[in-house]
Design a protein around this motif. Structure first.
Motif, PDB file in Angstrom:
ATOM      1  N   UNK A 106      22.786 117.058 -78.537  1.00  0.00           N
ATOM      2  CA  UNK A 106      23.511 118.270 -78.183  1.00  0.00           C
ATOM      3  C   UNK A 106      23.572 118.416 -76.664  1.00  0.00           C
ATOM      4  N   UNK A 107      24.785 118.658 -76.156  1.00  0.00           N
ATOM      5  CA  UNK A 107      24.977 118.842 -74.727  1.00  0.00           C
ATOM      6  C   UNK A 107      25.296 120.274 -74.371  1.00  0.00           C
ATOM      7  N   UNK A 108      25.908 121.032 -75.302  1.00  0.00           N
ATOM      8  CA  UNK A 108      26.193 122.430 -74.996  1.00  0.00           C
ATOM      9  C   UNK A 108      26.391 123.226 -76.282  1.00  0.00           C
ATOM     10  N   UNK A 109      26.212 124.550 -76.125  1.00  0.00           N
ATOM     11  CA  UNK A 109      26.363 125.452 -77.254  1.00  0.00           C
ATOM     12  C   UNK A 109      25.017 125.979 -77.707  1.00  0.00           C
ATOM     13  N   UNK A 110      25.017 126.815 -78.712  1.00  0.00           N
ATOM     14  CA  UNK A 110      23.750 127.334 -79.229  1.00  0.00           C
ATOM     15  C   UNK A 110      23.078 126.293 -80.129  1.00  0.00           C
ATOM     16  N   UNK A 111      22.261 125.430 -79.538  1.00  0.00           N
ATOM     17  CA  UNK A 111      21.627 124.330 -80.283  1.00  0.00           C
ATOM     18  C   UNK A 111      20.112 124.454 -80.308  1.00  0.00           C
ATOM     19  N   UNK A 112      19.532 124.030 -81.427  1.00  0.00           N
ATOM     20  CA  UNK A 112      18.081 123.884 -81.532  1.00  0.00           C
ATOM     21  C   UNK A 112      17.675 122.431 -81.360  1.00  0.00           C
ATOM     22  N   UNK A 113      18.590 121.513 -81.749  1.00  0.00           N
ATOM     23  CA  UNK A 113      18.337 120.069 -81.688  1.00  0.00           C
ATOM     24  C   UNK A 113      19.675 119.355 -81.866  1.00  0.00           C
ATOM     25  N   UNK A 114      19.636 118.042 -81.814  1.00  0.00           N
ATOM     26  CA  UNK A 114      20.826 117.233 -82.039  1.00  0.00           C
ATOM     27  C   UNK A 114      21.157 117.132 -83.521  1.00  0.00           C
ATOM     28  N   UNK A 115      22.221 116.387 -83.827  1.00  0.00           N
ATOM     29  CA  UNK A 115      22.649 116.208 -85.211  1.00  0.00           C
ATOM     30  C   UNK A 115      21.584 115.457 -86.012  1.00  0.00           C
ATOM     31  N   UNK A 116      21.349 115.931 -87.242  1.00  0.00           N
ATOM     32  CA  UNK A 116      20.421 115.248 -88.131  1.00  0.00           C
ATOM     33  C   UNK A 116      21.016 113.904 -88.530  1.00  0.00           C
ATOM     34  N   UNK A 117      20.160 113.009 -89.022  1.00  0.00           N
ATOM     35  CA  UNK A 117      20.617 111.652 -89.321  1.00  0.00           C
ATOM     36  C   UNK A 117      19.928 111.069 -90.542  1.00  0.00           C
ATOM     37  N   UNK A 118      20.517 110.008 -91.046  1.00  0.00           N
ATOM     38  CA  UNK A 118      19.962 109.266 -92.169  1.00  0.00           C
ATOM     39  C   UNK A 118      19.483 107.906 -91.650  1.00  0.00           C
ATOM     40  N   UNK A 119      18.438 107.340 -92.260  1.00  0.00           N
ATOM     41  CA  UNK A 119      18.000 106.002 -91.856  1.00  0.00           C
ATOM     42  C   UNK A 119      19.087 104.959 -92.139  1.00  0.00           C
ATOM     43  N   UNK A 120      19.194 103.993 -91.239  1.00  0.00           N
ATOM     44  CA  UNK A 120      20.165 102.912 -91.373  1.00  0.00           C
ATOM     45  C   UNK A 120      19.437 101.594 -91.149  1.00  0.00           C
ATOM     46  N   UNK A 123      21.155  94.692 -93.686  1.00  0.00           N
ATOM     47  CA  UNK A 123      20.620  93.758 -94.665  1.00  0.00           C
ATOM     48  C   UNK A 123      21.662  92.670 -94.904  1.00  0.00           C
ATOM     49  N   UNK A 124      21.326  91.450 -94.515  1.00  0.00           N
ATOM     50  CA  UNK A 124      22.246  90.312 -94.702  1.00  0.00           C
ATOM     51  C   UNK A 124      23.641  90.601 -94.161  1.00  0.00           C
ATOM     52  N   UNK A 125      23.708  91.201 -92.979  1.00  0.00           N
ATOM     53  CA  UNK A 125      24.986  91.466 -92.336  1.00  0.00           C
ATOM     54  C   UNK A 125      25.712  92.711 -92.814  1.00  0.00           C
ATOM     55  N   UNK A 126      25.115  93.459 -93.758  1.00  0.00           N
ATOM     56  CA  UNK A 126      25.728  94.684 -94.245  1.00  0.00           C
ATOM     57  C   UNK A 126      24.944  95.898 -93.767  1.00  0.00           C
ATOM     58  N   UNK A 127      25.676  96.974 -93.447  1.00  0.00           N
ATOM     59  CA  UNK A 127      25.064  98.211 -92.963  1.00  0.00           C
ATOM     60  C   UNK A 127      24.756  99.089 -94.164  1.00  0.00           C
ATOM     61  N   UNK A 128      23.461  99.418 -94.348  1.00  0.00           N
ATOM     62  CA  UNK A 128      23.013 100.191 -95.504  1.00  0.00           C
ATOM     63  C   UNK A 128      22.414 101.509 -95.013  1.00  0.00           C
ATOM     64  N   UNK A 129      22.905 102.617 -95.559  1.00  0.00           N
ATOM     65  CA  UNK A 129      22.458 103.954 -95.174  1.00  0.00           C
ATOM     66  C   UNK A 129      21.693 104.565 -96.343  1.00  0.00           C
ATOM     67  N   UNK A 130      20.507 105.121 -96.046  1.00  0.00           N
ATOM     68  CA  UNK A 130      19.697 105.787 -97.068  1.00  0.00           C
ATOM     69  C   UNK A 130      19.995 107.284 -97.014  1.00  0.00           C
ATOM     70  N   UNK A 131      20.842 107.749 -97.929  1.00  0.00           N
ATOM     71  CA  UNK A 131      21.264 109.156 -97.920  1.00  0.00           C
ATOM     72  C   UNK A 131      20.261 110.080 -98.605  1.00  0.00           C
ATOM     73  N   UNK A 132      19.098 109.560 -98.983  1.00  0.00           N
ATOM     74  CA  UNK A 132      18.081 110.408 -99.607  1.00  0.00           C
ATOM     75  C   UNK A 132      17.098 110.976 -98.588  1.00  0.00           C
ATOM     76  N   UNK A 133      17.124 110.484 -97.352  1.00  0.00           N
ATOM     77  CA  UNK A 133      16.167 110.917 -96.330  1.00  0.00           C
ATOM     78  C   UNK A 133      16.899 111.481 -95.118  1.00  0.00           C
TER      79      UNK A 133
END
Length: 148
Positions: A106-120, A123-133
């Motif tokens: 976050x660079x400006x505005x009413x922020x407490x922190x930056x954007x939340x994220x998922x682990x990435x 694996x064998x050249x493919x991008x895998x996102x864990x949307x459970x965490x």
């Protein structure tokens, strides 16, 4: 002979169900976004059904940024045309004007922190996102400008 056929078929079905090729983990919540080469550096790609933006930051680093603002739950779109602080291209909250860079800080505005994220992971050249965490976004840094 029939028993061998039934047992063999069951083992084959289990191997296929477990992702027998070994290239992609198929457990629920793990989403294969595509191959590493399918993403340009610092060009966010929206995955609407999975509710994240995928950003390739370098040859090997990827971020999966949750599309909701952690401060007010508004959906935050990528605005490639938005110009702020001499840079073009920001995540910009249309509800309260929070402004986040391509890494979700976050660079400006009413922020407490930056954007939340998922682990990435790659694996064998493919991008895998864990949307459970969902991981809380980064703390505000010295670049943060309150109320802008």
């Amino acid at each position: 002979l029939l028993l061998v056929f039934v047992v063999g078929g069951t083992v084959l079905a289990l191997v296929v169900a477990a992702g027998g090729s070994g290239t992609t983990d198929t457990r629920p919540g793990l989403f294969t976004a595509g191959t590493v080469d399918g993403f340009e550096i610092n060009q966010p790609v929206h995955f609407a059904d999975q509710q994240f933006w995928l950003v390739r930051r370098s040859e090997t680093e990827f971020l999966a940024l949750y599309r909701k603002d952690p401060n007010d739950a508004c959906t935050v779109p990528w605005r490639s045309d938005f110009d702020s602080m001499g840079w073009k291209g920001w995540f910009r909250n249309p509800c309260h004007a929070q402004t986040y860079d391509v890494a979700g800080r976050c660079f400006s505005g009413p922020c407490d922190r930056g954007l939340d994220r998922f682990p990435v992971r790659v694996v064998n050249g493919e991008v895998v996102v864990d949307t459970t965490q969902l991981i809380p976004g980064p703390a505000l840094g010295p670049e943060y400008q309150s109320g802008n």
